[in-house]
Design a protein around this motif. Sequence first.
Motif, PDB file in Angstrom:
ATOM      1  N   ALA A  22       0.844  -1.204   0.000  1.00 14.41           N
ATOM      2  CA  ALA A  22       0.000   0.000   0.000  1.00 14.41           C
ATOM      3  C   ALA A  22       0.875   1.248   0.000  1.00 14.41           C
ATOM      4  O   ALA A  22       0.609   2.227  -0.705  1.00 14.41           O
ATOM      5  N   ARG A  23       1.947   1.178   0.791  1.00 14.01           N
ATOM      6  CA  ARG A  23       2.855   2.322   0.906  1.00 14.01           C
ATOM      7  C   ARG A  23       3.533   2.619  -0.434  1.00 14.01           C
ATOM      8  O   ARG A  23       3.614   3.760  -0.873  1.00 14.01           O
ATOM      9  N   LEU A  24       4.019   1.582  -1.070  1.00 13.03           N
ATOM     10  CA  LEU A  24       4.730   1.775  -2.336  1.00 13.03           C
ATOM     11  C   LEU A  24       3.776   2.251  -3.440  1.00 13.03           C
ATOM     12  O   LEU A  24       4.150   3.077  -4.278  1.00 13.03           O
ATOM     13  N   THR A  25       2.559   1.734  -3.412  1.00 13.06           N
ATOM     14  CA  THR A  25       1.572   2.169  -4.411  1.00 13.06           C
ATOM     15  C   THR A  25       1.252   3.655  -4.206  1.00 13.06           C
ATOM     16  O   THR A  25       1.213   4.435  -5.168  1.00 13.06           O
ATOM     17  N   ALA A  26       1.028   4.046  -2.955  1.00 13.54           N
ATOM     18  CA  ALA A  26       0.743   5.456  -2.645  1.00 13.54           C
ATOM     19  C   ALA A  26       1.900   6.337  -3.098  1.00 13.54           C
ATOM     20  O   ALA A  26       1.695   7.411  -3.678  1.00 13.54           O
ATOM     21  N   SER A  27       3.106   5.866  -2.854  1.00 12.87           N
ATOM     22  CA  SER A  27       4.291   6.632  -3.234  1.00 12.87           C
ATOM     23  C   SER A  27       4.337   6.835  -4.749  1.00 12.87           C
ATOM     24  O   SER A  27       4.596   7.939  -5.239  1.00 12.87           O
ATOM     25  N   GLY A  28       4.049   5.787  -5.503  1.00  9.15           N
ATOM     26  CA  GLY A  28       4.063   5.873  -6.963  1.00  9.15           C
ATOM     27  C   GLY A  28       3.016   6.832  -7.490  1.00  9.15           C
ATOM     28  O   GLY A  28       3.292   7.660  -8.367  1.00  9.15           O
ATOM     29  N   ILE A  29       1.808   6.741  -6.940  1.00  8.08           N
ATOM     30  CA  ILE A  29       0.715   7.608  -7.408  1.00  8.08           C
ATOM     31  C   ILE A  29       1.005   9.070  -7.045  1.00  8.08           C
ATOM     32  O   ILE A  29       0.878   9.972  -7.881  1.00  8.08           O
ATOM     33  N   ALA A  30       1.436   9.296  -5.809  1.00  7.38           N
ATOM     34  CA  ALA A  30       1.701  10.671  -5.356  1.00  7.38           C
ATOM     35  C   ALA A  30       2.854  11.289  -6.154  1.00  7.38           C
ATOM     36  O   ALA A  30       2.826  12.476  -6.495  1.00  7.38           O
ATOM     37  N   VAL A  39       6.290  15.425   1.089  1.00  5.12           N
ATOM     38  CA  VAL A  39       4.855  15.159   1.189  1.00  5.12           C
ATOM     39  C   VAL A  39       4.576  13.676   0.896  1.00  5.12           C
ATOM     40  O   VAL A  39       3.733  13.051   1.530  1.00  5.12           O
ATOM     41  N   ILE A  40       5.302  13.139  -0.074  1.00  3.81           N
ATOM     42  CA  ILE A  40       5.124  11.714  -0.395  1.00  3.81           C
ATOM     43  C   ILE A  40       5.442  10.856   0.833  1.00  3.81           C
ATOM     44  O   ILE A  40       4.728   9.902   1.157  1.00  3.81           O
ATOM     45  N   GLU A  41       6.500  11.218   1.551  1.00  2.50           N
ATOM     46  CA  GLU A  41       6.845  10.471   2.777  1.00  2.50           C
ATOM     47  C   GLU A  41       5.701  10.570   3.795  1.00  2.50           C
ATOM     48  O   GLU A  41       5.372   9.592   4.466  1.00  2.50           O
ATOM     49  N   ASP A  42       5.079  11.755   3.894  1.00  5.22           N
ATOM     50  CA  ASP A  42       3.958  11.932   4.832  1.00  5.22           C
ATOM     51  C   ASP A  42       2.773  11.042   4.429  1.00  5.22           C
ATOM     52  O   ASP A  42       2.136  10.410   5.276  1.00  5.22           O
ATOM     53  N   ILE A  43       2.481  11.000   3.140  1.00  7.90           N
ATOM     54  CA  ILE A  43       1.357  10.187   2.650  1.00  7.90           C
ATOM     55  C   ILE A  43       1.633   8.705   2.926  1.00  7.90           C
ATOM     56  O   ILE A  43       0.735   7.950   3.337  1.00  7.90           O
ATOM     57  N   CYS A  75      -5.735  16.867  -6.044  1.00  8.74           N
ATOM     58  CA  CYS A  75      -5.988  16.179  -4.780  1.00  8.74           C
ATOM     59  C   CYS A  75      -5.856  14.655  -4.911  1.00  8.74           C
ATOM     60  O   CYS A  75      -6.309  14.068  -5.897  1.00  8.74           O
ATOM     61  N   LEU A  76      -5.220  14.058  -3.907  1.00  5.29           N
ATOM     62  CA  LEU A  76      -5.191  12.598  -3.808  1.00  5.29           C
ATOM     63  C   LEU A  76      -6.046  12.200  -2.603  1.00  5.29           C
ATOM     64  O   LEU A  76      -5.794  12.649  -1.478  1.00  5.29           O
ATOM     65  N   THR A  77      -7.078  11.404  -2.859  1.00  6.09           N
ATOM     66  CA  THR A  77      -7.906  10.897  -1.759  1.00  6.09           C
ATOM     67  C   THR A  77      -7.671   9.393  -1.636  1.00  6.09           C
ATOM     68  O   THR A  77      -7.665   8.672  -2.634  1.00  6.09           O
ATOM     69  N   ILE A  78      -7.454   8.962  -0.407  1.00  2.00           N
ATOM     70  CA  ILE A  78      -7.236   7.534  -0.159  1.00  2.00           C
ATOM     71  C   ILE A  78      -8.360   7.061   0.755  1.00  2.00           C
ATOM     72  O   ILE A  78      -8.517   7.560   1.877  1.00  2.00           O
ATOM     73  N   ALA A  79      -9.159   6.121   0.261  1.00  4.99           N
ATOM     74  CA  ALA A  79     -10.285   5.599   1.042  1.00  4.99           C
ATOM     75  C   ALA A  79     -10.061   4.110   1.295  1.00  4.99           C
ATOM     76  O   ALA A  79      -9.291   3.452   0.592  1.00  4.99           O
ATOM     77  N   PHE A  80     -10.730   3.600   2.320  1.00  2.80           N
ATOM     78  CA  PHE A  80     -10.545   2.201   2.726  1.00  2.80           C
ATOM     79  C   PHE A  80     -11.907   1.551   2.899  1.00  2.80           C
ATOM     80  O   PHE A  80     -12.850   2.169   3.402  1.00  2.80           O
ATOM     81  N   ASN A  81     -11.992   0.284   2.519  1.00  2.00           N
ATOM     82  CA  ASN A  81     -13.243  -0.435   2.707  1.00  2.00           C
ATOM     83  C   ASN A  81     -12.948  -1.905   3.013  1.00  2.00           C
ATOM     84  O   ASN A  81     -11.869  -2.415   2.695  1.00  2.00           O
ATOM     85  N   SER A  82     -13.906  -2.564   3.645  1.00  5.66           N
ATOM     86  CA  SER A  82     -13.772  -3.988   3.945  1.00  5.66           C
ATOM     87  C   SER A  82     -15.160  -4.604   3.996  1.00  5.66           C
ATOM     88  O   SER A  82     -16.145  -3.909   4.274  1.00  5.66           O
TER      89      SER A  82
END
Lengths: 131, 112
Positions: A22-30, A39-43, A75-82
């Motif tokens: 998840a972290r690496l994917t977020a980093s790539g998208i950001a 900021v990428i590190e914060d995300i 804007c980057l929005t990250i949502a979670f579902n289960s």
Amino acid sequence: METSADIIELMLPLKAEYVIIARLTASGIASRMGFDIEVIEDIKVAISEVCSKYVQKGSSLAEKFKVIFTVTEDCLTIAFNSEDKSLRCIFSKDDDEFAVSILNALMDEVQLCIDNEDYLLKMSKFLERKM
Amino acid sequence: MCRMVVSMKQELNIYEENLSNYVKVVISGEVDIYTSSKLKESLYDIIDKNRMDIKIDCSQLKYIDSTGLGIFAGAFKKAKEIDRKIYLTGLKSNIKKLFVITGLDKLFIIEE
């Protein structure tokens, strides 16, 4: 002409070893969106906080959870579902003080308890902070 | 055919070096929910075994989240019980920021 948002979905097993994905994917998208490295590190930290909590609280009701990245121009929005809706409101004020402080400090908008079929939790980061 | 049991590489290394009046610990890699048990085990063991001040070199620490910060807080408490101090050196700015956000910067002696 109004441009629509791009949506990227990631389905992960509720296992600690996949939080890094998840972290690496977020980093790539950001990075692709043009966020600077700080900021990428914060995300990365913020998404990891949420994924870790799902893994800790994961129950036999769900073996996986979904991370939904919504990319717009600014804007980057990250949502979670289960499938397990008991994973709504996973952060407690007493036990997760560090994690909640970190989420609120690093992201521009954080909604920890969403009463919605599509998302359980959502957070956003703006390319330029809203005035 | 692939085996069903998955074992992933841990992205965390911890080195320990005993110096005359303190123990130097170098942490390199990433501390998250997957690697945090290794950090906890190593750090607590170093405190129990040596009973000396500890200087943790974080210059190769690439990533940490609240799971890891909680372990640092636990290590501080453990060292304090035996009247020892923990020094942190070489913190990257994004990691130092997390210590400030959580107030942990007040517990440790943070050196540049």
